[in-house]
Scaffold this motif. Structure first.
Motif, PDB file in Angstrom:
ATOM      1  N   CYS A 138       0.817  -1.212   0.000  1.00  0.00           N
ATOM      2  CA  CYS A 138       0.000   0.000   0.000  1.00  0.00           C
ATOM      3  C   CYS A 138       0.843   1.250   0.000  1.00  0.00           C
ATOM      4  O   CYS A 138       0.515   2.246  -0.657  1.00  0.00           O
ATOM      5  N   LEU A 139       1.946   1.214   0.773  1.00  0.00           N
ATOM      6  CA  LEU A 139       2.814   2.390   0.828  1.00  0.00           C
ATOM      7  C   LEU A 139       3.508   2.639  -0.513  1.00  0.00           C
ATOM      8  O   LEU A 139       3.791   3.768  -0.881  1.00  0.00           O
ATOM      9  N   LEU A 140       3.787   1.551  -1.227  1.00  0.00           N
ATOM     10  CA  LEU A 140       4.520   1.691  -2.494  1.00  0.00           C
ATOM     11  C   LEU A 140       3.632   2.161  -3.628  1.00  0.00           C
ATOM     12  O   LEU A 140       4.111   2.657  -4.638  1.00  0.00           O
TER      13      LEU A 140
ATOM     14  N   SER B 219      -1.589  -3.045 -10.449  1.00  0.00           N
ATOM     15  CA  SER B 219      -0.496  -3.579  -9.658  1.00  0.00           C
ATOM     16  C   SER B 219      -0.920  -4.951  -9.180  1.00  0.00           C
ATOM     17  O   SER B 219      -2.013  -5.115  -8.620  1.00  0.00           O
ATOM     18  N   VAL B 220      -0.041  -5.969  -9.425  1.00  0.00           N
ATOM     19  CA  VAL B 220      -0.357  -7.339  -9.080  1.00  0.00           C
ATOM     20  C   VAL B 220       0.919  -7.999  -8.585  1.00  0.00           C
ATOM     21  O   VAL B 220       2.016  -7.655  -9.066  1.00  0.00           O
TER      22      VAL B 220
ATOM     23  N   ILE C  26      -3.616  -7.249  -5.506  1.00  0.00           N
ATOM     24  CA  ILE C  26      -4.105  -6.563  -6.696  1.00  0.00           C
ATOM     25  C   ILE C  26      -4.519  -5.159  -6.305  1.00  0.00           C
ATOM     26  O   ILE C  26      -5.014  -4.918  -5.188  1.00  0.00           O
ATOM     27  N   ALA C  27      -4.270  -4.203  -7.254  1.00  0.00           N
ATOM     28  CA  ALA C  27      -4.731  -2.819  -7.107  1.00  0.00           C
ATOM     29  C   ALA C  27      -5.018  -2.295  -8.493  1.00  0.00           C
ATOM     30  O   ALA C  27      -4.321  -2.620  -9.465  1.00  0.00           O
TER      31      ALA C  27
ATOM     32  N   TRP D 104      -7.110   2.462  -6.662  1.00  0.00           N
ATOM     33  CA  TRP D 104      -5.646   2.414  -6.488  1.00  0.00           C
ATOM     34  C   TRP D 104      -5.284   2.152  -5.019  1.00  0.00           C
ATOM     35  O   TRP D 104      -4.355   2.685  -4.455  1.00  0.00           O
ATOM     36  N   VAL D 105      -6.058   1.229  -4.448  1.00  0.00           N
ATOM     37  CA  VAL D 105      -5.813   0.759  -3.078  1.00  0.00           C
ATOM     38  C   VAL D 105      -5.559  -0.739  -3.153  1.00  0.00           C
ATOM     39  O   VAL D 105      -6.307  -1.486  -3.802  1.00  0.00           O
ATOM     40  N   SER D 106      -4.449  -1.190  -2.522  1.00  0.00           N
ATOM     41  CA  SER D 106      -4.084  -2.596  -2.605  1.00  0.00           C
ATOM     42  C   SER D 106      -5.080  -3.466  -1.846  1.00  0.00           C
ATOM     43  O   SER D 106      -5.599  -3.077  -0.794  1.00  0.00           O
TER      44      SER D 106
END
Length: 730
Positions: free
Chosen positions: A8-10, A31-32, A61-62, A87-89
Motif C-alpha cells: 500500500c505504501l509503495l 499492480s499485481v 491486486i490494485a 488504487w488501493v491494494s
C-alpha cells in the motif's frame, strides 16, 4: 500483514483527472504480485502473472481508474467478491502452488457498464527446475526460447569475442550454474570467452526441493574472421578510372592535367572489418577509413603510382589495388640544340626561341640535333613552308637542303599536355654571286648593252664631260662593290647609289668595278671611258690669290678649333655675321644636308627631277637644292609619313648613317663595340660600326656613342673632315 502494508505504501497517489463520464470502465494502471504478461494495456483483459518464488504464497491486486465513483471488486479462485478502493491494494492474497485466478470487476459510476479482467497467477512448485526465460547479450536463440526445449543455437560474428546469458527461473528459489558457475535468476552471467566455431554453454537448474534437475544447452557459434580483402568501390577526386571499377580488377589508369597537383582516394571495402592503407610513389602508407577520402596525395609531373592495400579481417589476407596516374607535363622546352654547320647566335638557351646561323656557301645542307627537356614531349621540324616532320629526341635530323641566302627552319616542341613552343632558326648561307644586275653612267652609254655576264665595256664622252658618276646595282644584296679609276686604289660603292664624281683624263680612262660576293668570290667589271680632247690648248691658268687666314671669335681653345679652321678654309663651312662659329650649337637636318653636299662637291642629276616632301614648305630656300641633291644620291630618305623635318636637330646616329651612305659602306656585323650599343637602332648599327672602323665617328668619353644626342657643329665638321680623309685613302 507486513507485506500488505508495504504494498500500500509503495502504490503511487491516485491521479486526479477531470470528471469522467458516468459509464467509464477504463483502467489506467494495475499492480499485481508477480511479473505481468503481457505488459499492461487498457485494451488487454487477460494476463499471465508469474510469482517469483515457491516459498512466497502471497500476491495482491490494485486498480487505478479515472473516477473514484467507479466500483472496483476482486475475487480469488472463484471465491467471494470483495470491494477495493481506487488504487488501493487488496493486501495479501494467498495463492495455491500452481495455477490461481484473480478476477477484477469494474462497474461504472452510473452502473451501466461492467468490465472483467482476469489474472492467471502462477505460483511455482518447489520441485520446478525449469527456466522460464533466457536471453543472450549477442545474437539470438534459435529456435526462440521455450522452457520445454532445452537445446539452442546462437550465431555471432567474429567480432564477438564473449557472450553473457541471463536465465530467469520459473522458481526463484531454485539454484543454477552456468558452465559450473553459480547463476542468479534474472541476472547476466559473467562474460564467457568465445573461440572461433562452436562454444557449448550449459545451464544446470536444480529445483528448490532438490528433487529435479533440468539442463539447458546453448551452442554459441562464433564465425571465423573474414578473408574478404575486396573493395566494393574506388574513386579519385580528380579523374575517372580506366577501366570502370570492378572489385576483381586490381590495376587501373587515370590521367590529369598539369594544373592538378594532388588527389584524394576514396576506397570502400566490401567487408566492413577490413582495413585500408593508401600510399603514393612508394611513400609512407596512410590508414583510410572505408568510404572516406584520404588526405591529399601529391602528384609529380609524369607517372605516379597510387597503391590501395586492403587487409581482410583475418589479418593475413591482403589485396592491393594499383592506380597508374599520369600527370601531364607542360614543359615544351629544348634543353639542347646543335647544328652540323655554323653556330647559333645567340648561344642556345631554352628560353630563347629565335636564332641566326651563318654558314659558308659550300654548306649545301645542314642537320640539327634537338634534346628535349622533358622526355614526355615530342619534337617536329619544318623547313620553309613545308609540312612538319617528326623526329626522335636527341637524334640527328636528315640533311636539310640550303639555298643561297636566307633559309628558315622551325622546330616545334609539343608538351605532354599539348602546349607547343616553336624555335626558329634563320640560316644564312653565304652567296657566291659576285655579279651586277645593272650598271648606269651619268654620261655616255656602255657598249655592248649591259649584261651581268659581260665584264668589259666601252663608252665615249665629250671633252666637256670632265667627270662621271656610276650607279651599280649588285645582283645579291650581301655582295659589296668597289671602284677604281685608272688602276688607283679601290673605293667603296653603295649599290643603287651614284658614286662620287670620277675626274676623267682626256683620252682613255679605265674604271674597274670589283664585286665581292658574301662568300668572298670576286668579279671585276671594266669600263673604258674615252673622253674627247680639247680642240685647242687651254690658256695658262691664272694663279689664285693667296688665301686669307680664317678665324672665329669663339673657337680659341676649343677641342675642334683646328678642324673647324680646316673646314672653313676648304669653303664648305662658314661662321655667323658676328664673327662666331658657335661650335657647340646643334645642327639641324637641313643644315647638315647643305654641309655634306657642299663638302663632297655633289652635282645634281638634271634628269632625275626634284622630290617634294610633305613638309616642303618648312625647308629654308637656301637648303632646298642641297636636300633634293642628297635625296637623289640616296643619302636621305625622309620619314614614313613623307616628311623631312628640316628644322629637327640631327642625331649623331643619323649623321653617321648619312656619311657612310656617301661611300656605300656598312658593316657586316650589327655589333658596334660602343658601351651603349643597345641604345643604337638596329637599322643604324651597321653604318655606325662602319663609321667607327673607318675612323669617321668616335665616342663621347667612356666609349659611349650617345646615338640619340643632337650633333653639334663642331662634331659635324669633325666627322665630315674624317670622311674626306677616308675618301682620299680609299
Amino acid at each position: 500483514m507486513t507485506i500488505f502494508l508495504l504494498v500500500c505504501l509503495l502504490l503511487p497517489l491516485p491521479i486526479r483527472h477531470a470528471a469522467a463520464a458516468g459509464n467509464d470502465v477504463s483502467v489506467q494502471a494495475v499492480s499485481v504480485g508477480g511479473e505481468l504478461y503481457p505488459s499492461f494495456s487498457n485494451n488487454v483483459s487477460d494476463y499471465e502473472v508469474y510469482m517469483d518464488k515457491s516459498s512466497n504464497p502471497n500476491s495482491h491486486i490494485a486498480l487505478l481508474v479515472n473516477d473514484n465513483q467507479t466500483k472496483l471488486e476482486y475475487r480469488v479462485n472463484s471465491g467471494t467478491w470483495n470491494s477495493i478502493g481506487n488504487w488501493v491494494s487488496s493486501g495479501n492474497l494467498f495463492m495455491n502452488p500452481g495455477q490461481n485466478l484473480i478476477e477484477a470487476k469494474i462497474t461504472s459510476a452510473d452502473q451501466t457498464a461492467t468490465r472483467m479482467i482476469s489474472f492467471h497467477v502462477h505460483r511455482p512448485l518447489p520441485n520446478d527446475s525449469s527456466v522460464r526465460k533466457l536471453t543472450v547479450s549477442e545474437g539470438a536463440l534459435s529456435p526462440g526460447f521455450d522452457s520445454a526445449n532445452t537445446s539452442y543455437t546462437v550465431n555471432v560474428p567474429y567480432t564477438t569475442s564473449s557472450i553473457a546469458l541471463t536465465p530467469t527461473f520459473t522458481d526463484g528459489d531454485a539454484s543454477a550454474t552456468i558452465n559450473g558457475l553459480a547463476a542468479i535468476s534474472g541476472q547476466a552471467s559473467d562474460a564467457i570467452n568465445l573461440n572461433v566455431g562452436s562454444n557449448y554453454v550449459s545451464i544446470m537448474a536444480t529445483s528448490a526441493d532438490g528433487s529435479t534437475v533440468t539442463t539447458y544447452t546453448v551452442n554459441v557459434i562464433r564465425a571465423a574472421a573474414s578473408t574478404n580483402a575486396d573493395l566494393s568501390q574506388l574513386n579519385l577526386s580528380v579523374a575517372s578510372l580506366l577501366p570502370l571499377f570492378s572489385s576483381g580488377t586490381t590495376s587501373y589508369a587515370a590521367e590529369v592535367a598539369n594544373s592538378v597537383s594532388s588527389t584524394t582516394v576514396t576506397p570502400t571495402s566490401a567487408e566492413a572489418h577490413a582495413t585500408i592503407q593508401v600510399s603514393v610513389n612508394g611513400g609512407n602508407p596512410e590508414a583510410v577509413i572505408s568510404g572516406t577520402a584520404s588526405s591529399n596525395l601529391p602528384l609529380a609531373v609524369g607517372d605516379n603510382l597510387i597503391k590501395v592495400q586492403v587487409t581482410a579481417q583475418d589479418g593475413s589476407t591482403v589485396k592491393t589495388y594499383s592506380i597508374s596516374l599520369h600527370r601531364r607535363s607542360s614543359n615544351a622546352d629544348l634543353s639542347g640544340l646543335s647544328l652540323s654547320a655554323g653556330s647559333l647566335a645567340p648561344s642556345f638557351d631554352s628560353a630563347t626561341t629565335e636564332y641566326d646561323v651563318q654558314v659558308p656557301s659550300t654548306a649545301s645542307d645542314v642537320t640539327f640535333k634537338p634534346k628535349l627537356a622533358d622526355s614526355l614531349a615530342k619534337v617536329e621540324w619544318q623547313s620553309g613552308s613545308g609540312s612538319y616532320i617528326s623526329l626522335a629526341d636527341n637524334t640527328d635530323s636528315p640533311g636539310i637542303p640550303l639555298q643561297e641566302g636566307l633559309n628558315i627552319l622551325h622546330i616545334k616542341v609539343t608538351a605532354d599536355d599539348g602546349n607547343a613552343k616553336i624555335y626558329t632558326i634563320r640560316i644564312e648561307r653565304q652567296s657566291s654571286n659576285a655579279k651586277l644586275s645593272s650598271l648606269t653612267l651619268s654620261s655616255g652609254t656602255v657598249d655592248p648593252a649591259f649584261d651581268e655576264n659581260t665584264f668589259t665595256y666601252n663608252t665615249s664622252v665629250a671633252y666637256t664631260v670632265d667627270s662621271i658618276t656610276l650607279n651599280p646595282v649588285v645582283a645579291e644584296s650581301h655582295a659589296a662593290a668597289e671602284m677604281s679609276l685608272n688602276h688607283g686604289a679601290y673605293a667603296s660603292l653603295a649599290s643603287g647609289v651614284d658614286s662620287v664624281p670620277l675626274n676623267l683624263n682626256q683620252g682613255s680612262n679605265t674604271i674597274q668595278i670589283k664585286v665581292t660576293a658574301q662568300s668572298g668570290a670576286e668579279q671585276i667589271y671594266s669600263i673604258i671611258v674615252n673622253r674627247g680632247y680639247a680642240p685647242t690648248s687651254p690658256p695658262a691658268p691664272t694663279p689664285n690669290p693667296p688665301a686669307q687666314p680664317v678665324s672665329f671669335n669663339d673657337t680659341a681653345g676649343h677641342w675642334a678649333e683646328k678642324l673647324i679652321i680646316d673646314g672653313a678654309e676648304q669653303g664648305w663651312i662658314s661662321g655667323f655675321p658676328d664673327g662666331s662659329f658657335r661650335p657647340d650649337q646643334q645642327v639641324t637636318r637641313e643644315d647638315f644636308a647643305v654641309i655634306v653636299t657642299k663638302a663632297l662637291g655633289l652635282h645634281a642629276d638634271t634628269q632625275a627631277g626634284s622630290h617634294t616632301f610633305s613638309d616642303q614648305a618648312d625647308i629654308a630656300p637656301y637648303a632646298v637644292d642641297a636636300i633634293n641633291l642628297a635625296y637623289q644620291k640616296g643619302l636621305i630618305t625622309g620619314y614614313e609619313d613623307g616628311s623631312f623635318r628640316p628644322n629637327a636637330e640631327i642625331t649623331r646616329m643619323e649623321m653617321a648613317v648619312i656619311l657612310m651612305r656617301t661611300v656605300g659602306e656598312q658593316a657586316a656585323t650589327a655589333s658596334t663595340g660602343f658601351a651603349d650599343d643597345s641604345h643604337i637602332a638596329s637599322w643604324a648599327k651597321p653604318f655606325v660600326k662602319a663609321a667607327r672602323d673607318a675612323g669617321i665617328a668616335n665616342g663621347r668619353g667612356t666609349n659611349r656613342f650617345t646615338p640619340l644626342a643632337a650633333a653639334t657643329r663642331a662634331e659635324a665638321v669633325t666627322m665630315v673632315l674624317h670622311l674626306l680623309e677616308y675618301n682620299k685613302s680609299h
